[in-house]
Scaffold this motif. Structure first.
Motif, PDB file in Angstrom:
ATOM      1  N   SER A  31      -3.212  39.951 -17.574  1.00 26.15           N
ATOM      2  CA  SER A  31      -4.020  38.778 -17.867  1.00 26.15           C
ATOM      3  C   SER A  31      -5.257  39.168 -18.655  1.00 26.15           C
ATOM      4  N   CYS A  32      -5.641  38.305 -19.610  1.00 23.23           N
ATOM      5  CA  CYS A  32      -6.843  38.570 -20.403  1.00 23.23           C
ATOM      6  C   CYS A  32      -7.522  37.253 -20.753  1.00 23.23           C
ATOM      7  N   GLU A  33      -8.829  37.328 -20.988  1.00 26.89           N
ATOM      8  CA  GLU A  33      -9.623  36.161 -21.365  1.00 26.89           C
ATOM      9  C   GLU A  33      -9.972  36.225 -22.842  1.00 26.89           C
ATOM     10  N   HIS A  34      -9.844  35.115 -23.530  1.00 22.28           N
ATOM     11  CA  HIS A  34     -10.202  35.053 -24.942  1.00 22.28           C
ATOM     12  C   HIS A  34     -11.722  35.005 -25.097  1.00 22.28           C
ATOM     13  N   VAL A  35     -12.239  35.952 -25.852  1.00 19.79           N
ATOM     14  CA  VAL A  35     -13.663  36.043 -26.137  1.00 19.79           C
ATOM     15  C   VAL A  35     -13.835  36.025 -27.648  1.00 19.79           C
ATOM     16  N   GLN A  36     -14.732  35.176 -28.116  1.00 19.32           N
ATOM     17  CA  GLN A  36     -14.930  35.040 -29.555  1.00 19.32           C
ATOM     18  C   GLN A  36     -16.170  35.810 -30.009  1.00 19.32           C
ATOM     19  N   LEU A  37     -16.015  36.510 -31.134  1.00 27.10           N
ATOM     20  CA  LEU A  37     -17.117  37.235 -31.763  1.00 27.10           C
ATOM     21  C   LEU A  37     -17.383  36.621 -33.122  1.00 27.10           C
ATOM     22  N   ALA A  38     -18.641  36.457 -33.448  1.00 27.90           N
ATOM     23  CA  ALA A  38     -19.006  35.928 -34.759  1.00 27.90           C
ATOM     24  C   ALA A  38     -20.264  36.639 -35.232  1.00 27.90           C
ATOM     25  N   SER A  39     -20.278  37.003 -36.511  1.00 31.46           N
ATOM     26  CA  SER A  39     -21.441  37.644 -37.111  1.00 31.46           C
ATOM     27  C   SER A  39     -21.439  37.347 -38.598  1.00 31.46           C
ATOM     28  N   ARG A  40     -22.427  37.878 -39.297  1.00 26.39           N
ATOM     29  CA  ARG A  40     -22.473  37.681 -40.749  1.00 26.39           C
ATOM     30  C   ARG A  40     -21.294  38.351 -41.430  1.00 26.39           C
ATOM     31  N   GLY A  86     -18.164  38.484 -40.252  1.00 27.26           N
ATOM     32  CA  GLY A  86     -16.898  37.797 -40.026  1.00 27.26           C
ATOM     33  C   GLY A  86     -16.780  37.358 -38.585  1.00 27.26           C
ATOM     34  N   ALA A  87     -15.553  37.027 -38.191  1.00 25.26           N
ATOM     35  CA  ALA A  87     -15.311  36.538 -36.840  1.00 25.26           C
ATOM     36  C   ALA A  87     -13.977  37.072 -36.337  1.00 25.26           C
ATOM     37  N   GLU A 134     -14.049  46.278 -20.406  1.00 21.96           N
ATOM     38  CA  GLU A 134     -12.878  45.443 -20.659  1.00 21.96           C
ATOM     39  C   GLU A 134     -12.050  46.049 -21.789  1.00 21.96           C
ATOM     40  N   PHE A 135     -10.760  45.772 -21.738  1.00 16.72           N
ATOM     41  CA  PHE A 135      -9.809  46.384 -22.667  1.00 16.72           C
ATOM     42  C   PHE A 135      -9.180  45.287 -23.524  1.00 16.72           C
ATOM     43  N   PRO A 136      -9.178  45.425 -24.849  1.00 16.26           N
ATOM     44  CA  PRO A 136      -8.590  44.401 -25.715  1.00 16.26           C
ATOM     45  C   PRO A 136      -7.064  44.481 -25.709  1.00 16.26           C
ATOM     46  N   LEU A 137      -6.422  43.410 -25.301  1.00 19.16           N
ATOM     47  CA  LEU A 137      -4.966  43.355 -25.347  1.00 19.16           C
ATOM     48  C   LEU A 137      -4.478  42.756 -26.660  1.00 19.16           C
ATOM     49  N   LYS A 138      -5.336  41.961 -27.280  1.00 18.69           N
ATOM     50  CA  LYS A 138      -4.965  41.375 -28.576  1.00 18.69           C
ATOM     51  C   LYS A 138      -6.228  40.962 -29.309  1.00 18.69           C
ATOM     52  N   VAL A 139      -6.256  41.224 -30.611  1.00 12.43           N
ATOM     53  CA  VAL A 139      -7.355  40.789 -31.473  1.00 12.43           C
ATOM     54  C   VAL A 139      -6.758  39.926 -32.579  1.00 12.43           C
ATOM     55  N   THR A 140      -7.319  38.729 -32.763  1.00 10.83           N
ATOM     56  CA  THR A 140      -6.815  37.787 -33.761  1.00 10.83           C
ATOM     57  C   THR A 140      -7.953  37.389 -34.700  1.00 10.83           C
ATOM     58  N   LEU A 141      -7.668  37.403 -35.997  1.00  8.13           N
ATOM     59  CA  LEU A 141      -8.653  36.999 -36.992  1.00  8.13           C
ATOM     60  C   LEU A 141      -8.485  35.520 -37.328  1.00  8.13           C
ATOM     61  N   PRO A 142      -9.492  34.909 -37.963  1.00  9.65           N
ATOM     62  CA  PRO A 142      -9.429  33.470 -38.253  1.00  9.65           C
ATOM     63  C   PRO A 142      -8.203  33.036 -39.046  1.00  9.65           C
ATOM     64  N   ASP A 143      -7.653  33.923 -39.883  1.00  4.99           N
ATOM     65  CA  ASP A 143      -6.483  33.539 -40.674  1.00  4.99           C
ATOM     66  C   ASP A 143      -5.169  33.717 -39.901  1.00  4.99           C
ATOM     67  N   GLY A 144      -5.278  34.093 -38.627  1.00  5.96           N
ATOM     68  CA  GLY A 144      -4.082  34.229 -37.801  1.00  5.96           C
ATOM     69  C   GLY A 144      -3.509  35.624 -37.741  1.00  5.96           C
ATOM     70  N   THR A 145      -3.983  36.546 -38.550  1.00  2.71           N
ATOM     71  CA  THR A 145      -3.462  37.906 -38.502  1.00  2.71           C
ATOM     72  C   THR A 145      -3.947  38.608 -37.227  1.00  2.71           C
TER      73      THR A 145
END
Length: 228
Positions: free
Chosen positions: A135-144, A146-147, A181-192
């Motif tokens: 199980s993992c929680e979606h956490v959003q990062l945003a900066s100058r 990118g996101a 915390e350990f990243p199980l998945k990283v998704t960019l705004p374009d879906g990649t």
């Protein structure tokens, strides 16, 4: 020139840099169980002018020690982080050689970050997902720069970027919020998806995996080029 997509991917994948690896050994207990021991398989993807390039890595954890195996010609390479020794080792199988470097200290990294601008905004969404059985929680990062959207798990301990030992890094306050915390998945705004865990195995690992083989010869680290 690095693209905005590339900068965002780097932001997402390297956000844990600069925090002491000792935290990883305690993360499992903090999550309500013993520290995780076993193997995690990660798939890294990046868009290049030649198309999408994918790299699979094996991430091993035992008693706070970490090893990352990167496949390649003639055995590839491995990075071993040993917090107990405050050292990191890079192993080159084809040459039977290794290089040694110090692990960055959390206190020193935190001190170097004082006064530096921190434009990264971290938002916990509360949205949960199961990736590779965890199980993992979606956490959003945003900066100058990118996101990115990261799905972070508290069941595997702390993600350590082994390449951090090769550069001078600093830790920002927001990084401490996700240090264990350990990243199980990283998704960019374009879906990649530049990073995704595809398999997790809980199993006993031999101590030899986290030590330099006796027949390996030590090499000096290459001198860092001065910043341009």
């Amino acid at each position: 020139m690095t693209s905005r997509r590339g900068r965002a991917a780097t932001l997402a994948v390297l956000v844990w840099s600069g925090v002491a690896p000792q935290a990883g050994a305690q993360a499992g207990a903090q999550a309500g169980g013993p520290p995780f021991e076993g193997a995690v398989t990660l798939r890294m993807s990046a868009k290049t002018p030649q198309g999408v390039q994918r790299q699979q890595m094996e991430y091993l954890m035992r008693n706070g020690k970490l090893r990352v195996n990167v496949p390649g010609p003639m055995g590839g390479m491995a990075m071993i982080a040993v917090p107990q020794e405050k050292k990191m080792y890079m192993l080159v199988a084809a040459q039977n050689t290794y290089m040694e470097m110090p692990l960055p200290e959390a206190a020193a990294a935190a001190k170097s970050a004082v006064g530096q601008p921190d434009d990264v905004k971290l938002t916990r969404t509360g949205r949960m997902e199961t990736v590779a059985g965890f199980s993992c929680e979606h956490v959003q990062l945003a900066s100058r720069s990118g996101a990115a959207d990261m799905c972070l798990s508290k069941e595997l301990g702390r993600f350590v970027n082994p390449m951090e030992g090769l550069r001078q890094g600093s830790v920002a306050p927001w990084q401490k919020q996700i240090a264990n915390e350990f990243p199980l998945k990283v998704t960019l705004p374009d879906g990649t998806v530049p990073l995704e865990v595809t398999r997790v195995e809980r199993k006993r690992l031999p101590d030899e995996l986290f030590a330099v083989p006796e027949h390996y010869r030590k090499r000096a680290m290459p001198q860092r080029r001065p910043p341009v």
